[in-house]
Design a protein around this motif. Structure first.
Motif, mmCIF file in Angstrom:
data_model
loop_
_atom_site.group_PDB
_atom_site.id
_atom_site.type_symbol
_atom_site.label_atom_id
_atom_site.label_comp_id
_atom_site.label_asym_id
_atom_site.label_seq_id
_atom_site.Cartn_x
_atom_site.Cartn_y
_atom_site.Cartn_z
ATOM 1 N N PRO A 360 41.292 -4.337 39.520
ATOM 2 C CA PRO A 360 40.938 -5.761 39.504
ATOM 3 C C PRO A 360 42.085 -6.673 39.942
ATOM 4 O O PRO A 360 41.851 -7.730 40.550
ATOM 5 N N LEU A 361 43.315 -6.248 39.678
ATOM 6 C CA LEU A 361 44.469 -7.049 40.093
ATOM 7 C C LEU A 361 44.506 -7.172 41.620
ATOM 8 O O LEU A 361 44.737 -8.251 42.183
ATOM 9 N N VAL A 362 44.281 -6.047 42.291
ATOM 10 C CA VAL A 362 44.242 -6.034 43.758
ATOM 11 C C VAL A 362 43.087 -6.898 44.239
ATOM 12 O O VAL A 362 43.248 -7.780 45.096
ATOM 13 N N GLU A 363 41.936 -6.633 43.682
ATOM 14 C CA GLU A 363 40.714 -7.321 44.087
ATOM 15 C C GLU A 363 40.870 -8.839 43.931
ATOM 16 O O GLU A 363 40.564 -9.611 44.843
ATOM 17 N N GLU A 364 41.389 -9.258 42.783
ATOM 18 C CA GLU A 364 41.513 -10.696 42.525
ATOM 19 C C GLU A 364 42.543 -11.343 43.452
ATOM 20 O O GLU A 364 42.366 -12.482 43.888
ATOM 21 N N ARG A 395 53.595 -19.081 45.473
ATOM 22 C CA ARG A 395 52.641 -19.959 44.775
ATOM 23 C C ARG A 395 52.191 -21.109 45.665
ATOM 24 O O ARG A 395 51.027 -21.481 45.702
ATOM 25 N N ASN A 396 53.157 -21.652 46.433
ATOM 26 C CA ASN A 396 52.854 -22.813 47.275
ATOM 27 C C ASN A 396 51.899 -22.504 48.425
ATOM 28 O O ASN A 396 51.437 -23.402 49.105
ATOM 29 N N LEU A 397 51.627 -21.220 48.653
ATOM 30 C CA LEU A 397 50.690 -20.863 49.725
ATOM 31 C C LEU A 397 49.238 -21.053 49.288
ATOM 32 O O LEU A 397 48.332 -21.048 50.121
ATOM 33 N N PHE A 398 49.021 -21.162 47.981
ATOM 34 C CA PHE A 398 47.649 -21.151 47.464
ATOM 35 C C PHE A 398 47.140 -22.558 47.186
ATOM 36 O O PHE A 398 47.918 -23.470 46.870
ATOM 37 N N LEU A 399 45.829 -22.707 47.310
ATOM 38 C CA LEU A 399 45.207 -23.991 47.011
ATOM 39 C C LEU A 399 44.922 -24.117 45.529
ATOM 40 O O LEU A 399 45.211 -25.131 44.912
ATOM 41 N N ASP A 400 44.353 -23.050 44.979
ATOM 42 C CA ASP A 400 43.924 -23.077 43.580
ATOM 43 C C ASP A 400 45.077 -22.557 42.715
ATOM 44 O O ASP A 400 45.155 -21.380 42.389
ATOM 45 N N LEU A 401 45.963 -23.490 42.363
ATOM 46 C CA LEU A 401 47.187 -23.076 41.672
ATOM 47 C C LEU A 401 46.905 -22.508 40.281
ATOM 48 O O LEU A 401 47.579 -21.562 39.845
ATOM 49 N N ALA A 406 47.249 -17.855 36.766
ATOM 50 C CA ALA A 406 46.637 -16.913 35.822
ATOM 51 C C ALA A 406 46.822 -15.480 36.337
ATOM 52 O O ALA A 406 47.208 -14.570 35.585
ATOM 53 N N TRP A 407 46.572 -15.301 37.650
ATOM 54 C CA TRP A 407 46.730 -13.966 38.227
ATOM 55 C C TRP A 407 48.192 -13.513 38.132
ATOM 56 O O TRP A 407 48.494 -12.388 37.729
ATOM 57 N N SER A 408 49.084 -14.438 38.510
ATOM 58 C CA SER A 408 50.503 -14.123 38.594
ATOM 59 C C SER A 408 51.075 -13.725 37.227
ATOM 60 O O SER A 408 51.906 -12.817 37.115
ATOM 61 N N GLU A 409 50.601 -14.396 36.203
ATOM 62 C CA GLU A 409 51.080 -14.089 34.864
ATOM 63 C C GLU A 409 50.760 -12.642 34.499
ATOM 64 O O GLU A 409 51.633 -11.895 34.022
ATOM 65 N N GLY A 410 49.504 -12.258 34.753
ATOM 66 C CA GLY A 410 49.075 -10.886 34.453
ATOM 67 C C GLY A 410 49.857 -9.870 35.274
ATOM 68 O O GLY A 410 50.273 -8.810 34.780
ATOM 69 N N TRP A 411 50.078 -10.202 36.527
ATOM 70 C CA TRP A 411 50.780 -9.288 37.438
ATOM 71 C C TRP A 411 52.256 -9.141 37.035
ATOM 72 O O TRP A 411 52.779 -8.024 36.918
#
Ligand code: AMP
Ligand code: MG
Length: 488
Positions: A360-364, A395-401, A406-411
């Motif tokens: 799921p980490l990859v998928e998300e 992080r700055n590459l993404f629109l939905d920060l 949330a993803w980054s924290e888990g990773w």
């Protein structure tokens, strides 16, 4: 035409000898004024060829096919192919020649092959020629792929012929000297199969086993084992393409090798914004060969190989089909395993991490990339910095920060290994705007931009000062509708 023997080169012609039905002896067209544009010196050395000799007038005649070594028999190879799903029983090398095989310094047999060397009996409506731009393109992208560790044909040299090629405009012509572990394709088997000559099909399979998958010879059913080995090689290959964002663009069965090497760099390109629907080829209207379709198409192409090989699997057709279906059924699990192992590495995940966490980490992450139109290569590379604690650049590459956080924290909680990530996530890939820039200049006679581009993409992992532009996505004015052209 001069056919003086080229010094220091001894070529075998095992393909032509063992498979004469698939080989038409042929000669290259004359090249009025050969000029060396690129020479791959490390590859030449690996082949046991002397770069200085290749640079001489005599060497250039070898590289355009107008001088062949004593005893060599250049041939155009016959093959069939499904092109965009439609079967063409006789395609073959319309503008290419196999000069022969040579044994490299490590004892491996390698094909020496020319592309753009003139019309052959397989040329159909084509002129048999190639323009400087597309041949340099194959050189740059194939060598980038090799540097990324992805199985591929190699490029030895591009020589301008001094002859013009008529496309939409008049362009300077060139010949690419290409090296491959062989040029056997799915289409080679289709050609042998439609010939109706069962013995030829068997001989072709024996040739393929001995050159590429020698272990298959020991199997209970060697031809089925050959097929299974091709399935594995292609599953692993296409997983690698997907991981680096490579879009081949024309995965017709004549462009799928038995060796598992990437071949025939036509309308290929690397993704910028991650999107499975990405298509670059100007002729792929239906998106058949879109980035996200590549695993499915590879499986489809392998089903065509199975059909061609069917009489070799078992005497009784029902049984042969049963065996083929079971062997092809291995494609998906093998592809999935190669894909997930590679993606875990790209995310720097610890070995042994439960798949229920990793998958799921990859998928998300991919969903975030797609939703934010994020540059595929930059995102994975900058994750390495994030793994070291410098999260903002990625992080700055993404629109939905919020979703990214949330993803980054888990990773990050899994303690990703930044150094390991930097060894698998390239910084420098052949970016479309830079490839175009270099090829346009070269077509106009200016080779200057080509050198630094090649230098960057053939050393893709270690960051080097001064190469920032090779690690940067295309400027907005390059547009998002980049198109590439086939058969050019
Ligand atoms: P490709 O798309 O490069 O794999 O080529 C598909 C088929 O078209 C092969 O049989 C090629 O040899 C042939 N072909 C492509 N371009 C030319 C050309 N300019 N002249 C003759 N044959 C060509
Ligand atoms: Mg082809």
């Amino acid at each position: 035409m001069s056919l003086a023997p080229a010094p220091t080169l001894s070529l075998d012609h095992r393909f032509a000898r063992e498979l004469p039905e698939l080989a038409v002896a042929w000669q290259a067209d004359d090249a009025p004024d050969p000029r060396l544009l690129l020479l791959n010196e490390p590859l030449a050395t690996e082949l046991g060829l002397d770069p200085a000799t290749l640079r001489t007038a005599e060497g250039l005649r070898l590289l355009v096919g107008t001088a062949v070594p004593a005893g060599a028999t250049p041939v155009a190879q016959g093959y069939a192919g499904h092109q965009f799903g439609g079967f063409v029983p006789r395609l073959g090398d319309g503008r290419a020649l196999l000069l022969g095989e040579l044994t490299d310094v490590e004892g491996r047999l390698r094909d020496l092959h020319l592309k753009g060397s003139g019309r052959t009996p397989f040329a159909r409506g084509g002129d048999g020629l190639a323009a400087v731009g597309p041949m340099l393109r194959e050189y740059v992208i194939s060598e980038a792929m090799h540097a990324l560790g992805i199985p591929t044909t190699r490029s030895l040299a591009v020589v301008a012929t001094g002859r013009s090629v008529r496309r939409e405009t008049l362009l300077p012509g060139a010949v690419l000297a290409r090296v491959a572990s062989s040029h056997l394709r799915v289409g080679s088997f289709q050609y042998a199969r439609v010939s109706g000559d069962a013995e030829l099909l068997r001989r072709l399979a024996d040739h393929a086993i001995s050159r590429h998958h020698p272990d298959a010879a020991q199997a209970e059913n060697p031809y089925l084992a050959l097929f299974a080995a091709v399935v594995t090689a292609q599953a692993e290959l296409v997983a690698r393409w997907m991981q680096v964002g490579f879009v081949h663009g024309v995965m017709n069965t004549d462009n799928v090798t038995i060796s598992g090497e990437t071949i025939d760099y036509g309308p290929c390109a690397f993704l910028e914004a991650h999107d499975p629907a990405t298509v670059y080829s100007s002729i792929d209207h239906g998106g058949r060969y879109a980035y996200g379709n590549q695993p499915i198409v590879a499986e489809w192409d392998l089903a065509r190989l199975a059909e061609a090989m069917l009489p070799l699997f078992a005497e009784e057709q029902e049984r042969a089909i049963e065996l083929a279906v079971a062997a092809l059924g291995e494609f998906r699990p093998q592809y999935d395993a190669a894909w997930s192992a590679g993606m875990r590495a790209k995310l720097g995940l610890p070995e042994g991490l439960d798949d229920a966490v990793a998958a799921p980490l990859v998928e998300e992450f991919l969903i975030l990339l797609q939703a934010g139109h994020v540059d595929h290569t930059s995102a994975f590379r900058l994750l390495g910095a994030a793994a070291r604690g410098d999260v903002d650049p990625v992080r700055n590459l993404f629109l939905d920060l919020a979703s990214f956080d949330a993803w980054s924290e888990g990773w990050r909680a899994l303690a990703p290994d930044a150094d390991a990530m930097d060894r698998v996530n390239p910084l420098y890939i052949p970016r479309n705007h830079l490839v175009e820039e270099a090829l346009t200049a070269a077509t106009e006679g200016d080779l200057a931009p080509l050198g630094p581009l090649l230098d960057a993409v053939t050393h893709p992992y270690a960051e080097r000062p001064g190469l920032e532009r090779y690690a940067t996505p295309a400027p907005a004015d390059f547009g998002t509708t980049y198109q590439t052209f086939c058969g050019t």
